[in-house]
Scaffold this motif. Structure first.
Motif, PDB file in Angstrom:
ATOM      1  N   ALA A  16       0.818  -1.212   0.000  1.00 31.42           N
ATOM      2  CA  ALA A  16       0.000   0.000   0.000  1.00 31.42           C
ATOM      3  C   ALA A  16       0.853   1.264   0.000  1.00 31.42           C
ATOM      4  CB  ALA A  16      -0.930  -0.006   1.214  1.00 31.42           C
ATOM      5  N   GLU A  17       1.883   1.303   0.833  1.00 29.52           N
ATOM      6  CA  GLU A  17       2.683   2.522   0.908  1.00 29.52           C
ATOM      7  C   GLU A  17       3.807   2.488  -0.126  1.00 29.52           C
ATOM      8  OE1 GLU A  17       4.302   2.864   4.813  1.00 29.52           O
ATOM      9  OE2 GLU A  17       4.511   0.701   5.005  1.00 29.52           O
ATOM     10  N   PRO A  18       4.211   3.646  -0.628  1.00 22.79           N
ATOM     11  CA  PRO A  18       5.226   3.685  -1.675  1.00 22.79           C
ATOM     12  C   PRO A  18       6.646   3.556  -1.119  1.00 22.79           C
ATOM     13  CG  PRO A  18       4.547   5.909  -1.134  1.00 22.79           C
ATOM     14  CD  PRO A  18       3.687   4.984  -0.301  1.00 22.79           C
ATOM     15  N   LEU A  19       7.545   3.209  -2.003  1.00 21.49           N
ATOM     16  CA  LEU A  19       8.967   3.259  -1.700  1.00 21.49           C
ATOM     17  C   LEU A  19       9.419   4.686  -1.964  1.00 21.49           C
ATOM     18  CD1 LEU A  19      11.721   2.016  -1.055  1.00 21.49           C
ATOM     19  CD2 LEU A  19      11.844   1.212  -3.418  1.00 21.49           C
ATOM     20  N   GLN A  20       9.751   5.398  -0.901  1.00 18.50           N
ATOM     21  CA  GLN A  20      10.051   6.824  -0.995  1.00 18.50           C
ATOM     22  C   GLN A  20      11.545   7.042  -1.046  1.00 18.50           C
ATOM     23  OE1 GLN A  20       7.641   9.492  -1.141  1.00 18.50           O
ATOM     24  NE2 GLN A  20       9.544  10.419  -1.879  1.00 18.50           N
ATOM     25  N   GLY A  21      12.045   7.543  -2.169  1.00 19.90           N
ATOM     26  CA  GLY A  21      13.465   7.819  -2.303  1.00 19.90           C
ATOM     27  C   GLY A  21      13.888   9.030  -1.499  1.00 19.90           C
ATOM     28  N   GLN A  22      15.088   8.948  -0.948  1.00 23.42           N
ATOM     29  CA  GLN A  22      15.683  10.094  -0.252  1.00 23.42           C
ATOM     30  C   GLN A  22      16.794  10.720  -1.092  1.00 23.42           C
ATOM     31  OE1 GLN A  22      16.711   7.885   3.288  1.00 23.42           O
ATOM     32  NE2 GLN A  22      14.941   8.669   4.403  1.00 23.42           N
ATOM     33  N   VAL A  23      17.592   9.872  -1.705  1.00 24.94           N
ATOM     34  CA  VAL A  23      18.616  10.334  -2.644  1.00 24.94           C
ATOM     35  C   VAL A  23      18.895   9.189  -3.607  1.00 24.94           C
ATOM     36  CG1 VAL A  23      20.501   9.626  -1.104  1.00 24.94           C
ATOM     37  CG2 VAL A  23      20.925  11.337  -2.882  1.00 24.94           C
ATOM     38  N   HIS A  24      19.093   9.514  -4.875  1.00 24.56           N
ATOM     39  CA  HIS A  24      19.415   8.478  -5.852  1.00 24.56           C
ATOM     40  C   HIS A  24      20.206   9.085  -7.000  1.00 24.56           C
ATOM     41  CE1 HIS A  24      15.909  10.213  -7.888  1.00 24.56           C
ATOM     42  NE2 HIS A  24      16.372   9.651  -9.003  1.00 24.56           N
ATOM     43  N   HIS A  25      20.846   8.186  -7.766  1.00 30.11           N
ATOM     44  CA  HIS A  25      21.695   8.648  -8.867  1.00 30.11           C
ATOM     45  C   HIS A  25      21.691   7.611  -9.983  1.00 30.11           C
ATOM     46  CE1 HIS A  25      24.954  10.671 -10.932  1.00 30.11           C
ATOM     47  NE2 HIS A  25      25.684   9.573 -10.895  1.00 30.11           N
ATOM     48  N   PHE A  26      21.294   8.030 -11.193  1.00 32.22           N
ATOM     49  CA  PHE A  26      21.400   7.193 -12.382  1.00 32.22           C
ATOM     50  C   PHE A  26      22.734   7.470 -13.066  1.00 32.22           C
ATOM     51  CE2 PHE A  26      16.703   7.241 -12.104  1.00 32.22           C
ATOM     52  CZ  PHE A  26      16.432   5.900 -12.316  1.00 32.22           C
ATOM     53  N   ALA A  27      23.430   6.423 -13.494  1.00 33.25           N
ATOM     54  CA  ALA A  27      24.701   6.583 -14.193  1.00 33.25           C
ATOM     55  C   ALA A  27      24.823   5.519 -15.278  1.00 33.25           C
ATOM     56  CB  ALA A  27      25.876   6.480 -13.215  1.00 33.25           C
ATOM     57  N   ARG A  28      25.803   5.706 -16.159  1.00 30.14           N
ATOM     58  CA  ARG A  28      26.092   4.762 -17.246  1.00 30.14           C
ATOM     59  C   ARG A  28      24.830   4.396 -18.019  1.00 30.14           C
ATOM     60  NH1 ARG A  28      30.217   0.539 -14.114  1.00 30.14           N
ATOM     61  NH2 ARG A  28      31.722   2.107 -13.447  1.00 30.14           N
ATOM     62  N   ILE A  29      24.096   5.418 -18.415  1.00 27.82           N
ATOM     63  CA  ILE A  29      22.817   5.210 -19.090  1.00 27.82           C
ATOM     64  C   ILE A  29      23.044   4.968 -20.578  1.00 27.82           C
ATOM     65  CG2 ILE A  29      20.534   6.173 -19.539  1.00 27.82           C
ATOM     66  CD1 ILE A  29      20.992   8.063 -17.151  1.00 27.82           C
ATOM     67  N   THR A  30      22.463   3.888 -21.095  1.00 23.13           N
ATOM     68  CA  THR A  30      22.414   3.642 -22.534  1.00 23.13           C
ATOM     69  C   THR A  30      20.964   3.416 -22.922  1.00 23.13           C
ATOM     70  OG1 THR A  30      22.759   1.255 -22.278  1.00 23.13           O
ATOM     71  CG2 THR A  30      24.720   2.623 -22.556  1.00 23.13           C
ATOM     72  N   VAL A  31      20.612   3.806 -24.142  1.00 25.68           N
ATOM     73  CA  VAL A  31      19.224   3.744 -24.588  1.00 25.68           C
ATOM     74  C   VAL A  31      19.150   2.975 -25.902  1.00 25.68           C
ATOM     75  CG1 VAL A  31      17.171   5.077 -25.220  1.00 25.68           C
ATOM     76  CG2 VAL A  31      18.756   5.966 -23.492  1.00 25.68           C
ATOM     77  N   ASP A  32      18.289   1.953 -25.927  1.00 27.09           N
ATOM     78  CA  ASP A  32      18.004   1.192 -27.146  1.00 27.09           C
ATOM     79  C   ASP A  32      16.611   1.581 -27.636  1.00 27.09           C
ATOM     80  OD1 ASP A  32      20.422  -0.197 -26.881  1.00 27.09           O
ATOM     81  OD2 ASP A  32      19.502  -1.691 -25.574  1.00 27.09           O
ATOM     82  N   VAL A  33      16.553   2.173 -28.835  1.00 28.91           N
ATOM     83  CA  VAL A  33      15.275   2.594 -29.407  1.00 28.91           C
ATOM     84  C   VAL A  33      14.766   1.495 -30.326  1.00 28.91           C
ATOM     85  CG1 VAL A  33      14.086   4.371 -30.747  1.00 28.91           C
ATOM     86  CG2 VAL A  33      16.014   4.997 -29.285  1.00 28.91           C
ATOM     87  N   ALA A  34      13.506   1.095 -30.130  1.00 30.58           N
ATOM     88  CA  ALA A  34      12.915   0.027 -30.930  1.00 30.58           C
ATOM     89  C   ALA A  34      12.587   0.533 -32.331  1.00 30.58           C
ATOM     90  CB  ALA A  34      11.646  -0.495 -30.254  1.00 30.58           C
ATOM     91  N   PRO A  35      12.552  -0.358 -33.315  1.00 32.65           N
ATOM     92  CA  PRO A  35      12.126   0.046 -34.669  1.00 32.65           C
ATOM     93  C   PRO A  35      10.751   0.703 -34.623  1.00 32.65           C
ATOM     94  CG  PRO A  35      13.042  -2.180 -34.698  1.00 32.65           C
ATOM     95  CD  PRO A  35      12.939  -1.784 -33.250  1.00 32.65           C
ATOM     96  N   GLY A  36      10.611   1.779 -35.366  1.00 30.92           N
ATOM     97  CA  GLY A  36       9.368   2.543 -35.338  1.00 30.92           C
ATOM     98  C   GLY A  36       9.474   3.790 -34.500  1.00 30.92           C
ATOM     99  N   GLY A  37      10.439   3.821 -33.574  1.00 31.65           N
ATOM    100  CA  GLY A  37      10.703   5.027 -32.809  1.00 31.65           C
ATOM    101  C   GLY A  37       9.662   5.406 -31.784  1.00 31.65           C
ATOM    102  N   GLU A  38       8.815   4.447 -31.352  1.00 35.34           N
ATOM    103  CA  GLU A  38       7.791   4.756 -30.357  1.00 35.34           C
ATOM    104  C   GLU A  38       8.074   4.122 -28.999  1.00 35.34           C
ATOM    105  OE1 GLU A  38       5.251   6.893 -30.848  1.00 35.34           O
ATOM    106  OE2 GLU A  38       6.180   7.267 -32.804  1.00 35.34           O
ATOM    107  N   ARG A  39       9.039   3.250 -28.923  1.00 38.78           N
ATOM    108  CA  ARG A  39       9.393   2.577 -27.674  1.00 38.78           C
ATOM    109  C   ARG A  39      10.902   2.550 -27.541  1.00 38.78           C
ATOM    110  NH1 ARG A  39       4.981  -0.141 -25.675  1.00 38.78           N
ATOM    111  NH2 ARG A  39       6.282  -1.345 -24.264  1.00 38.78           N
ATOM    112  N   ALA A  40      11.365   2.491 -26.295  1.00 36.71           N
ATOM    113  CA  ALA A  40      12.801   2.428 -26.028  1.00 36.71           C
ATOM    114  C   ALA A  40      13.028   1.771 -24.680  1.00 36.71           C
ATOM    115  CB  ALA A  40      13.423   3.828 -26.054  1.00 36.71           C
ATOM    116  N   VAL A  41      14.240   1.301 -24.454  1.00 41.95           N
ATOM    117  CA  VAL A  41      14.626   0.733 -23.166  1.00 41.95           C
ATOM    118  C   VAL A  41      15.913   1.408 -22.711  1.00 41.95           C
ATOM    119  CG1 VAL A  41      15.414  -1.319 -21.940  1.00 41.95           C
ATOM    120  CG2 VAL A  41      13.517  -1.494 -23.549  1.00 41.95           C
ATOM    121  N   ALA A  42      15.886   1.929 -21.492  1.00 37.68           N
ATOM    122  CA  ALA A  42      17.076   2.532 -20.901  1.00 37.68           C
ATOM    123  C   ALA A  42      17.713   1.542 -19.934  1.00 37.68           C
ATOM    124  CB  ALA A  42      16.721   3.829 -20.175  1.00 37.68           C
ATOM    125  N   TRP A  43      19.015   1.302 -20.100  1.00 35.32           N
ATOM    126  CA  TRP A  43      19.809   0.523 -19.150  1.00 35.32           C
ATOM    127  C   TRP A  43      20.665   1.493 -18.365  1.00 35.32           C
ATOM    128  CZ3 TRP A  43      19.243  -4.681 -18.460  1.00 35.32           C
ATOM    129  CH2 TRP A  43      18.579  -5.389 -19.466  1.00 35.32           C
TER     130      TRP A  43
END
Length: 236
Positions: free
Chosen positions: A62-89
């Motif tokens: 029921a209750e959310p996971l509440q972030g206090q501090v976070h950091h995304f790094a080493r991001i790569t993005v794969d765009v699917a054919p058609g250009g409407e969907r993508a996946v970020a690693w």
């Protein structure tokens, strides 16, 4: 000396210039997004959460996971054919709380994105694997506290033995009356196909001979099947 008509004309020009400036401010991010492509838009969205904050809906909780501090790094993005969907690693370093439980996680995150109204947004959550792991850990905690072997068995990896994998420790826990199982902290290490969680726990209850108030730390191994996580080899 300027006439009233001159001043009115000058005022109209100033108002038009201000309106054009406001329109440019509104449209510029979208224009830049179109110019730079989905990869930059997705990365920008994820990095913006570092200042905006991150709150995750955890499956079955029921209750959310509440972030206090976070950091995304080493991001790569794969765009699917058609250009409407993508996946970020990305790697995600996260610290937050689920109710009274501290949650700290470091590891690999996979974030599906979709294009909606010309903007790239997460299909579901900004950190779906972290949410799935925390949801599994909390489901185990609740099943232990409620004393529900069937619910515990459902958390094991498919093909695991029918035994819920707790041995004498689990038998003792289930034998307690007025049982309370609390978790002070989960420290999670997320890999691409599995995860390791260190749990700081406290167990309270009554045996026929004496009250129980135990504390400890244990390591729990999780494996991924599709986008779900399960315990393997055991629960304790």
């Amino acid at each position: 000396m300027r006439s009233t008509e001159d001043w009115s004309r000058a005022g109209g020009v100033i108002i038009a210039l201000l309106a054009a400036g406001v329109s440019a401010l509104v449209l510029m991010p979208r224009m830049l997004g179109l110019a730079t492509g989905p990869e930059v838009e997705v990365i920008t969205w994820l990095k913006r959460t570092e200042s905006d904050g991150l709150t995750l809906r955890v499956p079955g909780v029921a209750e959310p996971l509440q972030g206090q501090v976070h950091h995304f790094a080493r991001i790569t993005v794969d765009v699917a054919p058609g250009g409407e969907r993508a996946v970020a690693w990305a790697t995600l370093d996260f610290k937050g709380r689920l109710g009274r439980t501290e949650v700290s996680s470091l590891g690999v995150e996979r974030v599906p994105f979709v294009r909606r109204s010309r903007e790239w947004v997460p299909e579901n959550l900004a950190a779906p694997r972290l949410a799935a792991v925390v949801g599994l850990l909390e489901a185990r905690r609740k099943a232990l506290e409620a004393g529900e072997p069937e619910a515990l068995r459902s958390l094991l990896a498919p093909g695991a033995p029918a035994d819920v994998g707790g041995g004498e420790e689990l038998e003792r826990l289930l034998s307690l009356s007025k049982r309370r199982y609390r978790v002070e902290a989960w420290y999670v290490r997320l890999e691409r196909d599995d995860a390791l969680a260190s749990e700081l726990w406290r167990l309270e209850g009554d045996l026929p001979s004496q009250p129980v108030d135990d504390k400890g730390q244990r390591q729990l191994s999780l494996i991924r099947r599709e986008e779900e996580f399960f315990f393997s080899p055991g629960l304790m």
